[in-house]
Structures are given as structure tokens and as C-alpha cells.
Design an enzyme around this catalytic site. Structure first.
Site, mmCIF file in Angstrom:
data_model
loop_
_atom_site.group_PDB
_atom_site.id
_atom_site.type_symbol
_atom_site.label_atom_id
_atom_site.label_comp_id
_atom_site.label_asym_id
_atom_site.label_seq_id
_atom_site.Cartn_x
_atom_site.Cartn_y
_atom_site.Cartn_z
ATOM 1 N N ASP A 136 57.385 43.062 67.928
ATOM 2 C CA ASP A 136 58.495 43.812 68.492
ATOM 3 C C ASP A 136 58.126 44.182 69.932
ATOM 4 O O ASP A 136 56.953 44.109 70.321
ATOM 5 C CB ASP A 136 58.711 45.056 67.623
ATOM 6 N N ASP A 155 59.979 47.123 72.135
ATOM 7 C CA ASP A 155 60.095 48.544 72.443
ATOM 8 C C ASP A 155 59.279 49.384 71.472
ATOM 9 O O ASP A 155 59.379 49.238 70.251
ATOM 10 C CB ASP A 155 61.553 48.980 72.395
#
Length: 332
Positions: A130, A132
Site C-alpha cells: 500500500d 498511504d
């Protein structure tokens, strides 16, 4: 009494586990029925990795007591320093979710990975992470919203999405809609001050040295993911496209949204493209929309994750950061 046997044996060893390397070079130790003996496990039923900035004896004592109570034998394979962090690796005679939970509950100032299998660092592999709050320390949409003057409104929806209270696609559309009319130049302003997650550079450098592929699958946005790709030499990035017309954000997302299901598909597709078994894949994330890819990967790692993710992720890193993932991959 069993706990005393553990402590008595360990009293002979250095307080810092990494200093046990000389002892291990001379003899293989097997924890069996509450005592140490010379020998090896005949077969591997699982793995236990203890990690910390400085891994001390207490982590070992606490973990062995849990194994003893569960009737699990363990072979101490190695102690090592990886990316300036210390780890100990044990092969287990068996693994269960209950054992994993008990070991995690004992961990105070160290991280625990108790898994049925680990990827091999000697074979090609893939890490998909991922972006963020995983590869970087911020939620980009929250930063954009703050500059657009709708920060509180958007941040509240972000929190609900990451905790699993809202479907990700719905939450993303709601947040992006709040940005309608904002000047697109704020994207570059956020990129200019985008902080990397500690350990990211060490992780990527280490993976490249191992010959592994590194990619990002993000529910965030393409400009930020591409910036990281160029900065770190990532192999691929997947993210959402904000519509921009006449230099303004329209409040819409173009194309299919990179949600939880999409991340899991991306992991599988990349593994197939590179001819890798899923057992040689690692997924890293922190939010509810990462759970599918964490479950799909050979090793799923939650990084400083939300409570829902902590409950469900195969491995949780709460003390270390991304450099801890490199330690896990050097365990075998």
C-alpha cells in the site's frame, strides 16, 4: 518450574540475543519438553521470528514459555542483524492461530511473526505494498483536502474507511467529490513535502539486492505513486486517477477504483507475470482495504495498522517499521 528451566539456560547467554551467534555456530539447539537439547527438528510445522531494534533475552524467555505451554518444540536457527535491527528465527514443530495469538499477546517491546510458512530469500519474489500510511507517512487525500479547505470533512471519511466502517469505493468517491473546484497545483505541493515511511529505502534497496520485484497498489492517486516509482525505481505502481479539467479537480475519479479486491487481483496478476508462486509474495498495508491482499499473499504484513487489521493480519509490525519486513525475508 518450566519457566525457571528456560531462565536458567538463558542465564548463561548474553543479554542481547544477537550476541548468541558464536554459541549457535558451535551447536544446534532444540527446545523440547521444557528443556534445551542438542538436535534439530525432523520437520518444520511453522516459523517464529522475533524482531526488535535491540532484541533482548526477555523476548526469548516469554516466547519459549508460550511454546512450552502449547507443547510446541522449537529449533533455534539463527540470530542476525538486518537493516540495523535484530532478529531471532526459530523453526516450530507445529503452528496454530491460537499459538500466534498467545505469542503476540506476550510481545511488549518486540515484534512477533508466527506463521506456518515464510518466503525464501534465495528464490525470486514480489513485495506489493500500500502507499498511504504504509510506503509514506501521510494520507495524500487528507493533505490535498487540507490545502483545499475541506480537511476535517475528508479526514473523517478517511478514518471510517480505514477502520472498515465504510466500503472503500464509496468513501473514495465521497472524499474526491469534496475536492471539486480545487486547483490541481495542490497535488504538486503535497508531493514536494511527502515523507517516506522509515525503512522504505532500506527495504527497497534490500529487495533489489535479493533480485525481488517491488510494486505499489494504492487506493490513493497516480501522481504520488509515480513519484515514488521514479524516486525508488519501483517495478510497477497502480493507483487511482483524479479527473482534472482546465487545471481544476472535478471531484471525480476516472476508471476503475483500486479497492481491496483490485489489490488482491494485482498481487495475483503480478505473480503470474513474473512466474512466481503466491508463496513467494509479500503484501504490506495498514487499512481495511488491504486485508484481501494480505490474506492472498504468501506473507501478509500489517504495518502500524488499524485495530481491525491488527486482528486479522497474518503478521503485525508495531515496534519496527518497513525495515522489519526485510528482516522477515532474511529469516529463511
Amino acid at each position: 518450574m518450566k519457566g525457571r528451566k528456560v531462565a536458567l539456560f538463558l542465564n548463561e547467554l548474553h543479554e542481547r540475543v544477537v550476541q548468541w551467534q558464536g554459541v549457535l555456530a558451535q551447536q544446534t539447539y532444540l527446545w523440547q519438553q521444557g528443556k534445551w537439547i542438542a538436535g534439530q527438528l525432523p520437520a518444520t510445522g511453522g516459523w517464529l521470528v522475533l524482531l526488535a531494534e535491540q532484541l533482548n533475552k526477555q523476548a526469548f524467555v516469554s516466547s519459549l514459555q508460550v511454546l512450552d505451554e502449547a507443547g510446541v518444540n522449537a529449533e533455534l536457527c539463527k540470530v542476525e542483524t538486518v537493516a540495523a535491527r535484530e532478529l531471532a528465527v526459530l523453526r516450530l514443530s507445529s503452528w496454530s492461530p491460537a499459538l500466534k495469538a498467545a505469542l503476540q499477546q506476550q510481545a511488549t517491546d518486540w515484534d512477533v511473526a508466527c506463521v506456518p510458512e515464510l518466503p525464501s530469500s534465495n528464490q525470486p519474489g514480489l513485495v506489493l505494498m500500500d502507499m498511504d500510511s504504509t510506503a509514506i507517512q501521510i494520507e495524500c487525500i487528507d493533505e490535498i483536502a487540507a490545502l483545499a479547505g475541506v480537511g476535517e470533512e475528508v479526514a473523517a471519511v478517511t478514518r471510517a474507511a480505514m477502520e472498515g466502517a465504510l466500503p472503500f469505493s464509496e468513501s473514495l468517491r465521497r472524499r474526491v467529490a469534496a475536492l471539486a473546484g480545487a486547483d490541481a497545483s495542490i497535488i504538486d505541493a503535497v508531493i514536494d513535502r511527502m515523507p517516506l515511511m522509515p525503512g522504505l529505502t532500506e527495504l527497497v534497496t534490500g529487495l533489489k539486492a535479493m533480485g525481488w520485484k517491488v510494486a505499489i497498489a494504492s487506493g490513493g492517486f497516480v501522481p504520488f505513486a509515480r513519484h515514488l516509482q521514479h524516486q525508488l525505481g519501483l517495478d510497477a505502481v497502480f493507483a487511482n486517477t483524479l479527473e482534472i479539467v482546465d487545471g481544476k479537480l472535478t471531484g471525480r475519479v476516472l476508471g476503475d477504483i483500486v479497492d481491496a479486491e483490485a489489490k488482491a487481483r494485482i498481487l495475483e496478476t503480478l505473480a503470474q507475470q513474473h512466474g512466481m508462486a503466491l508463496s513467494q509474495t509479500v503484501a504490506i498495508g495498514d487499512g481495511a482495504n488491504d486485508l484481501h491482499m494480505l490474506a492472498k499473499a504468501g506473507l501478509g504484513v500489517a504495518l502500524h495498522a488499524k485495530p481491525l487489521v491488527q486482528e486479522q493480519a497474518p503478521v503485525c509490525l508495531n515496534q519496527l517499521s518497513l525495515e522489519g519486513v526485510l528482516g522477515l525475508l532474511r529469516a529463511r
